[in-house]
Design a protein around this motif. Structure first.
Motif, PDB file in Angstrom:
ATOM      1  N   LEU A 282      54.993  20.036  41.608  1.00 40.73           N
ATOM      2  CA  LEU A 282      55.100  18.597  41.789  1.00 40.73           C
ATOM      3  C   LEU A 282      54.134  18.070  42.855  1.00 40.73           C
ATOM      4  N   PRO A 283      53.954  18.756  43.994  1.00 42.42           N
ATOM      5  CA  PRO A 283      52.940  18.287  44.949  1.00 42.42           C
ATOM      6  C   PRO A 283      51.533  18.285  44.348  1.00 42.42           C
ATOM      7  N   MET A 307      57.964  14.095  48.310  1.00 42.66           N
ATOM      8  CA  MET A 307      59.057  15.046  48.135  1.00 42.66           C
ATOM      9  C   MET A 307      60.209  14.789  49.105  1.00 42.66           C
ATOM     10  N   LEU A 308      60.033  13.825  49.999  1.00 40.06           N
ATOM     11  CA  LEU A 308      61.046  13.557  51.014  1.00 40.06           C
ATOM     12  C   LEU A 308      62.419  13.209  50.428  1.00 40.06           C
ATOM     13  N   TRP A 351      58.888  10.127  32.230  1.00 42.71           N
ATOM     14  CA  TRP A 351      58.370   9.059  33.083  1.00 42.71           C
ATOM     15  C   TRP A 351      57.777   9.644  34.364  1.00 42.71           C
ATOM     16  N   HIS A 352      56.464   9.609  34.486  1.00 44.92           N
ATOM     17  CA  HIS A 352      55.802  10.097  35.703  1.00 44.92           C
ATOM     18  C   HIS A 352      54.542   9.273  36.007  1.00 44.92           C
ATOM     19  N   VAL A 358      58.549   9.495  40.196  1.00 45.50           N
ATOM     20  CA  VAL A 358      58.508  10.879  40.669  1.00 45.50           C
ATOM     21  C   VAL A 358      59.451  11.063  41.851  1.00 45.50           C
ATOM     22  N   ALA A 359      59.445  10.117  42.783  1.00 43.28           N
ATOM     23  CA  ALA A 359      60.320  10.211  43.947  1.00 43.28           C
ATOM     24  C   ALA A 359      61.792  10.180  43.536  1.00 43.28           C
ATOM     25  N   PHE A 360      62.114   9.335  42.548  1.00 43.07           N
ATOM     26  CA  PHE A 360      63.499   9.250  42.069  1.00 43.07           C
ATOM     27  C   PHE A 360      63.927  10.571  41.437  1.00 43.07           C
TER      28      PHE A 360
END
Length: 485
Positions: A282-283, A307-308, A351-352, A358-360
């Motif tokens: 993901l990063p 990623m927080l 959905w990206h 992405v955060a969700f």
């Protein structure tokens, strides 16, 4: 034990395990920086991660068993001192070879997980075991997230060597406090270390994990990969034969065949594949330039901040699970955690296009990690005799790592199988990868449904060990010491 002493013991265990978990992911975003500073190749610098993985896989179950035999506090202090020396060596490493050796030494710290769970079970009151294991699991899970988030700012503000300098002081102080204040657990296993079993266990783990971690460079059908996979099968069979015949097995196979144990391990294998793959890819997805048709061109720090939500969610849900387990049971928490992972990965596949999407999804996955980590640890610890806690929980951690290696290797194939003229993967590669991870997490949820319900009910009532007849049913040999109804 006085409440104050219990809190201090937990603080020591959480600090040590949290730092080790952080070291797992802390160096990953900084690998390009290390490669440039050490004047080495990309293939060589990846051994900074591979060496750590292999070392932790070998030492986690072995030292967990050693702790069961000679004392968990004594082994814990020795492991903390070793981890301190490994961080110091890495901070001072003049070459990539020394840094890789330092990472091997650091990998010994993997034994902190089973040792910490064992100390909690031995020293804490029955009513505090479940919540404390859940809280420790939350710290362990969050530690990996902290590493991803913190790596960028530390490297930008200081230097990559501070990724190791900072843990030196923390772990050294933790070792000193552990030596002085953590009590020695009274529960000891009988027998000795089965060194032949330890060698065979190390052999098949290395033979399996090494080609999995290097498959994208070696090729799945290369001679090295196929040869090591074949060696893993042979060594695994020899290990099973040796353990089954040993009077003092390293891993008691009767315990591993308990339904509550093998179903939890199966869920751990599948969920680990999804979790470690998300952490790994993901990063990178976020850092991909938007010119590729996806990605956000984020910096290392920006990708970490994305990623927080995962970090915050996994910690909060891990702590919350300790309060929920007596009410709903660890089985339901594990099932829910794995299902949330499937929802998050399915969401990423669909959905990206926006950072908030992405955060969700990362936050949803974090909720799943916190619930799953805590419930897996509780199911294992409370399903085995006290003198088997270290070895059994160490194997569970190893099985998650094996799942993570398999998931990361397969995901890498899907992502990199087709490349654009620029050398970047197509968006479809990530879409297929996220879809696969959703299926793996869903399979983990289905495996969790097989965990026996009566086990969770007994745990809620305070039972800490499996019934003697259940262990005997798994294998009609003599029931191990400490297994009581």
């Amino acid at each position: 034990m006085p409440q104050k002493s219990t809190r201090l013991t937990f603080a020591v265990l959480a600090t040590g395990a949290g730092v080790f978990s952080m070291l797992q992911s802390l160096i990953a975003p900084a690998l390009p920086t290390v490669q440039h500073a050490m004047h080495t190749s990309q293939s060589t610098v990846t051994w900074v991660m591979t060496a750590y993985l292999l070392s932790a896989s070998v030492f986690t179950p072995i030292l967990g068993r050693v702790g069961d035999l000679i004392g968990k506090k004594r082994t814990l202090v020795a492991v903390l001192v070793t981890l301190t020396l490994g961080c110091l060596l890495a901070a001072l490493a003049p070459s990539i070879g020394v840094l890789i050796i330092a990472r091997v030494v650091q990998g010994i710290g993997g034994a902190l997980f089973p040792l910490s769970f064992g100390i909690i079970r031995d020293e804490f009151t029955a009513s505090r075991v479940g919540p404390s294991i859940s809280n420790l699991s939350a710290v362990i899970a969050a530690g990996g997230g902290v590493g991803i988030v913190a790596a960028g700012p530390i490297v930008s503000a200081l230097d990559y060597r501070w990724l190791f300098w900072l843990p030196v002081a923390v772990v050294a102080l933790t070792a000193l406090i552990a030596y002085r204040y953590v009590p020695e657990s009274p529960s000891r296993a009988e027998g000795r270390v089965n060194w032949l079993g330890a060698i065979l266990l190390s052999g098949w783990l290395v033979a399996l994990l090494l080609p999995l971690s290097q498959a994208t460079r070696w090729g799945w059908t290369s001679g090295r990969a196929l040869g090591l996979f074949a060696a893993a099968v042979v060594l695994f069979a020899l290990w099973l034969f040796t353990e089954a015949r040993s009077r003092f097995p390293l891993i008691d196979l009767r315990i591993m065949r308990l339904r509550a144990v093998w179903t939890t391990n199966a869920a751990g294998l599948l969920f680990g594949a999804g979790m470690y793959s998300i952490w790994s890819f993901l990063p990178g997805f976020a850092q991909t330039p938007s010119a590729a048709g996806y990605g956000f061109g984020a910096s290392v720090t920006g990708a970490g901040l994305l990623m927080l939500p995962m970090l915050i969610a996994m910690f909060l849900s891990g702590v919350l699970s300790g309060r929920l387990e007596p009410v709903v049971g660890a089985k339901r928490l594990l099932t829910t955690g794995a299902a949330l992972g499937a929802v998050a990965c399915g969401s990423l596949a669909a959905w990206h296009d926006r950072q908030w999407q992405v955060a969700f999804a990362a936050g949803i996955f974090g909720l799943g990690i916190g619930l799953a980590f805590a419930s897996m640890a509780n199911l294992i610890v409370r399903s085995v005799p006290a003198e088997q806690t270290g070895a059994a929980s160490g194997m569970n951690a190893n099985i998650r790592t094996i799942g993570g290696s398999i998931g990361a290797a397969v995901t890498s194939v899907l992502v990199t199988s087709r490349l654009q003229p620029s050398g970047l993967p197509y968006a479809s590669g990530y879409t297929h990868a996220f879809g696969l991870l959703a299926v793996l997490c869903l399979a983990a949820a289905l495996a969790a449904l097989l965990v026996p319900v009566h086990r969770a009910a007994r745990h809620a009532a305070g039972s800490a060990v499996p019934a003697a007849d259940e262990i005997s049913a798994a294998n009609p040999r003599t029931v191990p010491t400490g297994a009581r109804g």
